[in-house]
Every structure is written in structure tokens, then in C-alpha cells.
Design a protein around this motif. Structure first.
Motif, PDB file in Angstrom:
ATOM      1  N   ARG A  53       0.833  -1.199   0.000  1.00 31.32           N
ATOM      2  CA  ARG A  53       0.000   0.000   0.000  1.00 31.32           C
ATOM      3  C   ARG A  53       0.874   1.258   0.000  1.00 31.32           C
ATOM      4  N   ARG A  54       0.400   2.298  -0.635  1.00 34.79           N
ATOM      5  CA  ARG A  54       1.192   3.515  -0.787  1.00 34.79           C
ATOM      6  C   ARG A  54       0.723   4.651   0.122  1.00 34.79           C
ATOM      7  N   SER A 151     -10.906   3.658  -0.854  1.00 40.51           N
ATOM      8  CA  SER A 151     -10.206   4.711  -1.596  1.00 40.51           C
ATOM      9  C   SER A 151      -9.538   4.152  -2.840  1.00 40.51           C
ATOM     10  N   ARG A 152      -8.877   3.003  -2.695  1.00 36.38           N
ATOM     11  CA  ARG A 152      -8.223   2.381  -3.846  1.00 36.38           C
ATOM     12  C   ARG A 152      -9.247   1.983  -4.903  1.00 36.38           C
ATOM     13  N   GLU A 296     -10.269  -3.828  -6.155  1.00 33.84           N
ATOM     14  CA  GLU A 296      -9.739  -2.715  -6.935  1.00 33.84           C
ATOM     15  C   GLU A 296      -9.098  -3.181  -8.238  1.00 33.84           C
ATOM     16  N   TYR A 297      -8.507  -4.375  -8.232  1.00 37.76           N
ATOM     17  CA  TYR A 297      -7.865  -4.888  -9.435  1.00 37.76           C
ATOM     18  C   TYR A 297      -8.906  -5.258 -10.495  1.00 37.76           C
ATOM     19  N   ARG A 420      -6.277  12.933  -1.076  1.00 38.00           N
ATOM     20  CA  ARG A 420      -5.725  11.992  -2.051  1.00 38.00           C
ATOM     21  C   ARG A 420      -5.227  12.716  -3.295  1.00 38.00           C
ATOM     22  N   LEU A 428      -1.817   6.441  -6.788  1.00 41.87           N
ATOM     23  CA  LEU A 428      -2.990   5.756  -7.323  1.00 41.87           C
ATOM     24  C   LEU A 428      -2.642   4.480  -8.071  1.00 41.87           C
ATOM     25  N   LEU A 430      -1.901   0.700  -8.571  1.00 43.81           N
ATOM     26  CA  LEU A 430      -2.304  -0.478  -7.822  1.00 43.81           C
ATOM     27  C   LEU A 430      -1.173  -1.480  -7.667  1.00 43.81           C
TER      28      LEU A 430
END
Length: 442
Positions: A53-54, A151-152, A296-297, A420, A428, A430
Motif C-alpha cells: 500500500r502507498r 479509496s483504492r 480494486e484490481y 488523495r 494511485l 495499484l
């Protein structure tokens, strides 16, 4: 009407037992040796983000404020502690009068955070602060995990709305909190009525496969639904044959059909086929909603598909593989003596294995470049540099035991979009990576 005044089953009358046994035994020992009233500072932080995670997202702050207000040891709770001999009578007497009277500062809900960020700072006597550890961590760890996943997913979805539909995949009360956190993270609505009632989140829903199977034919099911809910409804078209269902749906509802939902199969391929079929039938404004174990993917993989909205359940309410944020609540400073005016002394855990902490009462600020893009999370214990004075992140949440920063949920949702957007674009992505900005200690 304030739903909180109705004593809803999604509320808990007292949060006092949302704590661990050892917090009360520490209290008893501190009362006995006179250290209970020593001024103390606890901080919530995480040593690392979930792998890959970033950035993290602060979720649950509003619920923490509610929990602190409701942290009361009523007669039933005290009797339970007495019967179990958890603590002695002196401690029970002290607990009977418990009211948090200290101060709480924290990152506002919806803000982003990084390793070492002092997400929440709790100040008061050791006795009143130590009791809040578990309830604060349980809320922040859960809600922040859901908000980060949301959020992702919202970033991957772009302008297409997201529907939270995970209530049946988690604990019934966690479902309400999950819907709230998802809304902060960017979801547009929820299927959970308790969340809508408690927090005012928009709710949506039409029908499941059971409704279609109830009827003798799919046409009968569609006719009944349209007759009841109107042509703007969403018809579920993958119970039997999708192409036949789409044709029947338009025949029943007409070209003004609101939407169709696809819940299985190769969503990318099926969405393209359904869009083409709808257009050929004249239902060009009919939207396509897809569900079916999305994360998210999967959402990102559907970016080129003619999809208008996504419904997400299991992966959202489980944090998309990271159901906790590994936040901890540590004593970072305490008074040098029992004198109320005694100066604070930094304290820190020294440990091998990456579990050490940094002592001192901290401030935090986000340094930005000339274009306003974040380039570092700066955390310090001394004076705040003048260049960062207007970039400080912590806000006062509770003052002298009174909540001073309660806000509408919409404010947290709006704040997250701004927070964000202030991060480097790589936030952003992934793909797995390190935190998008470093944490620096001043």
C-alpha cells in the motif's frame, strides 16, 4: 430526527467494556501506588502500511468521539466487574465516576497517513487515558482498513459510482461501520439499511436471484418488479441466459429501463455484449451495473468496459486483503512526577524485531513542493518550523473531555478527495510499492 437518540441496535449504550482486562489491572496498580494521576500522552500510529500500500486513510474518527462520550461504567457493568473480581472495590469506586476529562488531537477523518504519523494523540491522566486504548484501536484499525480499500477502489473506478454491498459478509455491526468507512473512502451508496438510518448514507437495492426463481418465468419476475418499482428499476439479468434476459427486460420495461445488473461470468466480455444488445434494442440510456466479488484490481480491469457502476461486497468489508492497519496506542510522554505542573518526559519502547517506538509528544505536517504536491510527512517533537506552521495535520477533537470537532460525514468524504488528490500521482498505482512519500523526523 437524530437516530442516535433512538437507542438503535447499531448503537451500544456503554463502550466501557470494549477494553482489555489488563487495562483495568494496570489502573488498579496505578491507583495503589499513586501514579494513576500522572499526566500522560498516548499516541496512535502504525509502524508500517499494509504490504504494497502507498498511503493509508484515517477512518472512524467520528465513531471514536462517540465511543469516548459513551465510555461509562454503569451499574450493570460495575456489577459484572465485581462478580468476576476483575478489580478491587477501590478501583470499582473510581470507575463509577469515570469521565474522560482530557484532550484528544488527531488527523481529521478522511485524511491520509503514513508510517509514523501520529494519527491520534490522547492526553490526560494515565488512569483515564489507558482505559481507552482498546476501543480506540478497534475502531481506527477497522474503519481505516475499510476506508483505505474503498479509496483504492474509488480511484480505480474513476467517475463511475460504487455501491457498498458487504453486509452479509461480515459481522452485523461491523457492516454498519464498514458502510460508513466506505462512504468516507469514496463509495456513493450502501445496500445496508442500518447504515443509511444511522449515518444518512444513501441506500440502494432492487432484487436478487431469489425473486426471479420465485416466479414461473423470468418475464413474470421482471413484469412484477417493473409494475412495483417502475421502469427506472434495475433488473438482474444473469439468472439463466443473459442475452435472453436482456431482450425480455427491454420488452417488459421498454427502452426507458433504468439498468441491468450482471453478477457472474466474464464481466468484461459480458458487459460489452450486453451494451451492444441494449443499444441495438434502443435502450441506449439503460445503465449496466456489475457485481461479483470485485476488488480494486477487477475494477481497474473493467475500465475499458461499458460499465456504469460497481457493487462491491466481500473484498471491501475485509479491507481487500488487509482487514487491519496494525495501529498501536503507545505511551510517548509522561510527567516527571505526580505534580500537575511537572514537565513531560519522553518515553519510548526499546525492542528488537521492529517494535520500538519514538518518544515525545509529536506534531505532524505535510511538506509540499512548489506545485502543492506532497513530498514528505514531517513528524517532530520540538518547535514546529515556520515553513510548516500552516501545514500541520493534527486538529483538536476533544478539549477538557468535551467533543469540539464533530462534523457531518460528508465533510470527511470531501476531505479525503482533497487529501488523495494532493499526493503524487503514483499513489494511485495499484502495483505494489513503498509509501508514496517518506516520513521524516524533525
Amino acid at each position: 430526527m437524530n437516530p442516535a437518540d433512538l437507542g438503535l441496535p447499531v448503537d451500544v449504550p456503554s463502550t466501557a467494556l470494549f477494553t482489555d482486562h489488563y487495562e483495568l489491572t494496570m489502573l488498579q496498580a496505578a491507583l495503589a501506588n499513586g501514579a494513576a494521576d500522572r499526566r500522560s500522552v498516548f499516541e496512535v500510529f502504525t509502524r508500517r502500511l499494509p504490504e504494497g500500500r502507498r498511503y493509508g486513510v484515517v477512518g472512524g474518527t467520528g465513531r471514536v468521539l462517540d465511543a469516548v462520550e459513551n465510555f461509562r461504567f454503569d451499574s450493570a457493568v460495575l456489577e459484572f466487574l465485581r462478580e468476576r473480581a476483575v478489580v478491587n472495590m477501590r478501583t470499582l469506586d473510581w470507575l463509577s465516576q469515570y469521565r474522560f476529562s482530557g484532550d484528544i488531537w488527531g488527523y481529521p477523518e478522511g485524511e491520509v497517513y503514513f508510517p509514523g504519523s501520529p494519527i491520534m494523540r490522547v492526553e490526560g491522566t494515565f488512569a483515564e487515558c489507558v482505559l481507552l486504548e482498546t476501543v480506540i484501536l478497534s475502531i481506527l484499525n477497522h474503519d481505516s482498513a475499510i476506508a483505505a480499500a474503498a479509496s483504492r477502489m474509488a480511484a480505480a473506478a474513476g467517475d463511475r459510482p460504487l455501491i457498498e454491498m458487504g453486509a452479509r459478509r461480515t459481522h452485523e455491526l461491523a457492516a454498519v461501520a464498514s458502510a460508513r468507512a466506505a462512504y468516507v473512502g469514496g463509495f456513493a451508496s450502501t445496500s445496508d439499511l442500518a447504515a443509511g438510518f444511522r449515518y444518512g448514507i444513501p441506500t440502494v437495492g432492487t432484487s436478487a436471484h431469489a425473486f426471479t426463481l420465485l416466479h414461473d418465468t423470468e418475464r413474470d419476475a421482471f413484469t412484477a418488479q417493473v409494475a412495483s418499482l417502475g421502469t427506472g428499476t434495475t433488473l438482474l439479468v444473469d439468472t439463466y441466459d443473459v442475452a435472453e434476459a436482456v431482450r425480455t427486460a427491454v420488452e417488459v420495461a421498454g427502452t426507458d429501463l433504468g439498468a441491468v445488473r450482471i453478477d457472474s461470468g466474464d464481466l468484461l466480455l459480458v458487459a460489452h455484449r450486453v451494451r451492444q444488445q441494449l443499444d441495438e434494442l434502443g435502450a441506449r440510456d439503460t445503465r449496466i451495473v456489475v457485481t461479483s466479488d470485485l476488488d480494486e484490481y477487477a475494477i481497474a480491469s473493467l475500465a475499458a468496459a461499458p460499465v456504469d457502476a460497481y457493487g462491491v461486497g466481500t473484498q471491501l468489508v475485509t479491507g481487500s486483503g488487509h482487514p487491519t492497519c496494525s495501529m498501536v496506542y503507545k505511551l510517548v510522554a509522561r510527567a516527571a512526577s505526580d505534580d500537575p505542573k511537572a514537565p513531560l518526559v519522553p518515553v519510548a519502547k526499546k525492542s528488537v524485531g521492529g517494535k520500538s517506538s519514538v518518544g515525545g509528544r509529536k506534531w505532524a505536517a505535510r511538506r509540499r513542493d512548489a506545485d502543492g504536491v506532497a513530498e514528505a510527512e514531517v513528524v517532530g517533537t520540538g518547535p514546529v518550523p515556520s515553513a510548516l506552521a500552516d501545514r500541520q495535520l493534527l486538529v483538536e477533537l476533544v478539549k477538557g473531555g468535551e467533543v469540539v470537532a464533530r462534523e457531518p460525514l460528508e465533510a470527511a468524504r470531501t476531505r479525503h478527495v482533497a487529501a488523495r488528490s494532493g499526493l503524487p500521482m503514483s499513489a494511485l498505482q495499484l502495483s505494489r510499492g513503498e509509501p508514496v512519500i517518506p516520513t521524516e523526523y524533525a
